[in-house]
Design an enzyme around this catalytic site. Structure first.
Site, PDB file in Angstrom:
ATOM      1  N   GLU A 127       0.647  -1.179  -0.146  1.00  0.00           N
ATOM      2  CA  GLU A 127      -0.070   0.095  -0.300  1.00  0.00           C
ATOM      3  C   GLU A 127       0.725   1.382  -0.194  1.00  0.00           C
ATOM      4  OE1 GLU A 127      -2.552  -0.266  -0.947  1.00  0.00           O
ATOM      5  OE2 GLU A 127      -4.352  -1.174   0.309  1.00  0.00           O
ATOM      6  N   THR A 179      -5.943   7.217  -5.211  1.00  0.00           N
ATOM      7  CA  THR A 179      -5.361   7.076  -3.362  1.00  0.00           C
ATOM      8  C   THR A 179      -4.806   8.573  -3.155  1.00  0.00           C
ATOM      9  OG1 THR A 179      -6.222   4.711  -2.643  1.00  0.00           O
ATOM     10  CG2 THR A 179      -5.165   6.357  -1.643  1.00  0.00           C
TER      11      THR A 179
HETATM   12  N1  HSE Z   1      -8.589   4.646   4.138  1.00  0.00           N
HETATM   13  C1  HSE Z   1      -8.376   4.653   2.908  1.00  0.00           C
HETATM   14  C2  HSE Z   1      -8.598   6.649   2.451  1.00  0.00           C
HETATM   15  C3  HSE Z   1      -8.375   3.160   2.060  1.00  0.00           C
HETATM   16  O1  HSE Z   1      -9.689   6.310   2.241  1.00  0.00           O
HETATM   17  O2  HSE Z   1      -7.990   6.779   1.509  1.00  0.00           O
HETATM   18  C4  HSE Z   1      -7.568   3.245  -0.101  1.00  0.00           C
HETATM   19  O3  HSE Z   1      -8.734   2.775  -0.535  1.00  0.00           O
END
Ligand code: HSE
Length: 296
Positions: A127, A179
């Protein structure tokens, strides 16, 4: 020996639980296969058309495996085949599936040497490569299945949660949201009154899941912190949400960092009605999209 696994898509945040709640769905999933290789280190073979990097340090699955190898301290080599069916950048945990799937498959090859919590820790390095942040709300449900609470990541404290049957309708408007970008626009400060409302919702959602109280689950699917900022990146978001609820969904919101939107329903018939409604809404707005119905 040769291991093949399915790494499922996941929905992070579960609306109000930014970075702390997530769930896995039964479909779609990536298919990954792994075997020992005579060449020490990681060899990645892409078996799809996404042209993702094969340099292990730049590949999310590779980065996760490298973190695992570092702890094994033996000159092992893995050959990993990846056939992605979860579209990268769609908001349903594509990078997490690659990272989590790789370490779960390698661990199987190693006769389950590591507990799940260690696998989450390794996969979080993937990630980091994907978005610059080691969040676990896609990785943990991908590895544990079902709904998971990540109470803390330092130290790692993962709590699998029981949940009643829930159907999930997902619509993916055909745009890509990174993201890193969706995190970059978030405010760094929150108002106390908003924080109170948010933790009320998180507690309500967890209680609703444990008590199989569908009304409480529906009422708690509200996000006053992240959604108001991020939803501007998703065309038609408010309309999709409102019309899905009118079609019978309990509630829902942005899947992870988007652009996919998910809605939860009590039964399959409602989930299919919600799917039709989403299709009609996006057709009316003239937006290309892809929908599917699955379960937690
Ligand atoms: N919790 C993370 C976000 C998940 O919302 O940025 C990304 O898939």
């Amino acid at each position: 020996q040769h291991i093949t696994i399915h790494a499922p898509a996941t929905v992070a945040n579960m609306v109000c639980g930014f970075d702390v709640l997530g769930f896995a769905v039964h479909e779609p999933y990536d298919v990954m296969d792994i075997r020992f290789s005579d060449r020490p280190g990681i060899t990645i073979i892409n078996k799809d058309d996404y042209c993702l990097p094969t340099d292990p340090e730049k590949n999310v699955a590779g980065a996760a495996l490298l973190a695992m190898l570092e702890e094994i301290k033996e000159p092992l080599g893995f050959e990993l085949g990846i056939c992605k069916q979860i579209k990268p950048g769609s908001g349903v945990g594509s990078s997490a599936a690659s990272a989590a799937g790789a370490v779960v498959a390698a661990n199987r090859l190693l006769n389950d040497r590591f507990p799940k919590q260690d696998l989450v820790r390794f996969a979080m390095n993937g990630e980091k490569v994907a978005s610059g942040v080691k969040h676990a709300d896609n990785i943990a449900p991908c590895i544990y299945g079902g709904v998971t609470l990540i109470r803390s990541i330092h130290p790692l404290d993962i709590v699998p949660l029981q949940a009643p049957p829930l159907y999930v309708t997902i619509v993916h408007p055909q745009i890509e949201v990174r993201t890193a970008d969706a995190r970059g626009i978030l405010k760094q400060q929150v108002q106390l009154k908003d924080a109170i409302r948010q933790w009320g919702n998180i507690a309500g959602l967890v209680a609703g899941l444990l008590k199989s109280d569908y009304d409480l689950i529906g009422r708690s699917l509200e996000d006053v912190l992240i959604e108001p900022v991020r939803s501007i990146l998703i065309p038609g978001f408010d309309t999709i949400k409102q019309e899905s609820k009118e079609a019978g969904a309990l509630g829902g919101g942005i899947s992870g960092s988007g652009p996919s939107i998910f809605m939860l329903s009590k039964d399959e018939t409602t989930a299919r009605t919600v799917e039709q409604q989403m299709q009609q809404t996006y057709q009316r707005l003239g937006l290309d999209h892809h929908t599917y119905v699955t379960t937690i």
